[in-house]
Design a protein around this motif. Structure first.
Motif: not given
Length: 551
Positions: A428-436, A471-476
């Motif tokens: 796997k690759a592991v990513y952390r998504l951040l908000d604005p 779920a639909a998400v959009t990372p900043a």
């Protein structure tokens, strides 16, 4: 290149070799390794992942620690002739002798370790380490790596919770060595409590190995060992500037005691002379490090008065006393009373140093009592924590596990009757998504070959523990959590000091949204699978179900 053995880094690496030799593992690691070897599978490429299933202490996060020791363990991984001779005695007598020769040639030159940076915030079900290499070797590493990560991460997380409960300004002293689970538990606790947010330790060896500031003055036994001022020797001290003759400090202290008693309306006859003698003797020995424990008899009627008399004498000679320690009773109320007396002395006797004296509180401090202390009126500048910090009384184990996710390039999955114990297959690759605002809001697990998510672009994912609903998400912003830290027998990232890792911890915690840092009833942090990884799990589950039906 390994550091010279005389350097702190060399001392640390030698310590890891001595504490974590290859035999510090479970026997079944060797029986499995032998079975792989007999089947000719020992060189098959395999991938394991290390993770934990639940955030500790009922909290919303954990901290990942122990990586540096893991790297030093891998770099020094070798079996000696003595190791192999012992294994001959504990493995079944039918074990092929050639297997022991195989063990003598093993090292970690074929192992690659990818990891979340040490000191990072971590969440349940997100792999913090990926271990890739020959199947028999990476199997043998399991128990040792778990041992090095489990307790380190648990104590570090516990310390961070104490720091959050205490607030950013109050000094925190770790003093749990005597209550720890053995010498190594005590040493690890001091190290990872510091990394998690504690400022100081009482553990001298931890100071030597890890550069943690060490503090300590006296215990109650020192105070109670004195009975009268006649036991004070020497009874003289030169002024701080070194000028002038030796001063009869005991007489000076007696004079100040009379003035303090008069100021506070106290009865000199009720003051414990042995305590005054202990304070006087210690002040003469360490005039720049005078911080006595003042509750051996009575704080209000004896300890505080004796401290003020000795401290005022030191100030008259040009020294700066440090403060006092409270170790019993209502610490908050006592600290307020003590501070009031300090201010009175400062004002009446024109001694500014008394305005900045430190008040230390120690008395079986737990996370709950730390939280309560922070809410109450008090004048405590520093808190010492022992038992509840190093033994992690709220939760004794983090519960990290080490699971196979790929062999020969094919994904592997444990499909358990308990869904919580099922594993997520594949590399796997592991990513952390951040908000604005820069706060993490989701950790995304993807198959390694997938393109990474991009900032500003929406994506579909499947939250773990959900109802198989996307779920639909959009990372900043998007951060790749994995980095290669060990390859071809070498550590490929610079090893950080305890102080540097401690700074990383605080930086990582500061990015968390307050709702995830709450000590009680925090919001759950979302960990999700990419659509491809979710579909892979469904395929493997279906294949397993078909196999069971067919048999």
């Amino acid at each position: 290149m390994a550091a010279p053995s005389t350097s702190p880094r060399g001392t640390l690496e030698r310590s890891v070799r001595e504490r974590v030799p290859p035999l510090l593992t479970d026997l079944y690691q060797f029986t499995m390794a032998y079975a792989y070897w007999r089947a000719g599978r020992n060189q098959e490429p395999a991938v394991f992942e290390l993770f934990f299933r639940d955030n500790p202490f009922g909290g919303g996060f954990s901290l990942f620690a122990g990586l540096q020791d893991c790297l030093l363990f891998l770099r020094g991984f070798r079996f000696t002739e003595h190791d192999v001779e012992f294994l001959r005695s504990v493995l079944p007598p039918t074990t092929d002798p050639a297997f022991f020769q195989f063990l003598l040639g093993l090292d970690c030159s074929g192992v690659t370790l990818r990891s979340v940076p040490e000191g990072s915030v971590a969440f349940a079900r997100v792999p913090v380490m990926e271990v890739e290499g020959p199947l028999a070797v990476v199997q043998l590493l399991e128990t040792s790596l778990l041992c090095l990560v489990n307790y380190a991460s648990l104590v570090c997380s516990n310390a961070a919770r104490f720091r959050l409960a205490a607030g950013p300004k109050r000094m925190l002293l770790e003093m749990g060595l005597r209550r720890a689970q053995g010498p190594d538990g005590g040493l690890s606790a001091s190290r990872y409590a510091h990394i998690g947010g504690f400022d100081l330790t009482s553990n001298v060896q931890a100071g030597f190995l890890f550069g943690i500031p060490v503090v300590g003055t006296m215990a109650h036994s020192y105070v109670t060992s004195f009975t009268s001022l006649e036991e004070v020797w020497p009874q003289t001290l030169v002024a701080a500037n070194g000028a002038g003759d030796l001063v009869d400090v005991v007489s000076l202290i007696k004079s100040w005691l009379s003035r303090v008693c008069e100021l506070l309306g106290a009865e000199p006859g009720r003051i414990h002379e042995g305590e005054l003698a202990a304070f006087s003797s210690y002040a003469i020995a360490y005039p720049q490090n005078f911080l006595p424990v003042i509750d051996s008899y009575s704080v209000a009627r004896s300890g505080l008065l004796n401290f003020c008399a000795v401290a005022l004498a030191l100030c008259q000679l040009g020294y700066r006393p440090v403060g006092v320690r409270l170790d019993s009773g209502d610490l908050c109320r006592q600290s307020v009373d003590v501070r009031r007396v300090f201010r009175l002395c400062s004002e009446r006797f024109s001694v500014p140093a008394f305005e900045t004296l430190t008040i230390v509180g120690t008395n079986n401090i737990s996370e709950q009592s730390m939280t309560e202390l922070t809410k109450k009126e008090n004048e405590i500048d520093a808190v010492g924590v022992g038992t509840h910090l190093v033994t992690c009384t709220k939760q004794p184990s983090l519960g990290c596990v080490y699971k196979l996710v790929e062999v020969r390039g094919r994904p592997r999955m444990k499909i358990s009757e308990d869904p919580k114990k099922s594993t997520v297959p594949g590399r796997k690759a592991v990513y952390r998504l951040l908000d604005p605002e820069g706060h993490p809001f989701l950790d995304l697990l993807c198959l390694k070959e997938e393109p990474p998510p991009k900032a500003g672009l929406p994506l579909s994912c499947y939250p773990l523990g959900g109802e198989n609903c996307p779920a639909a998400v959009t990372p900043a912003q998007v951060i790749c959590l994995r980095q290669e830290v060990f390859s071809k027998g070498q550590v490929t990232e610079r090893l950080c000091s305890a102080a540097e890792t401690r700074a990383k911890v605080q930086s990582s915690l500061q990015t968390l949204h307050p709702r995830h840092k709450r000590l009680h009833e925090p919001d759950s942090y979302t960990v999700a699978l990419s659509e491809k990884l979710h579909n892979l799990i469904l395929e493997l589950q279906e294949a397993s179900g078909n196999f069971l039906l067919a048999n």
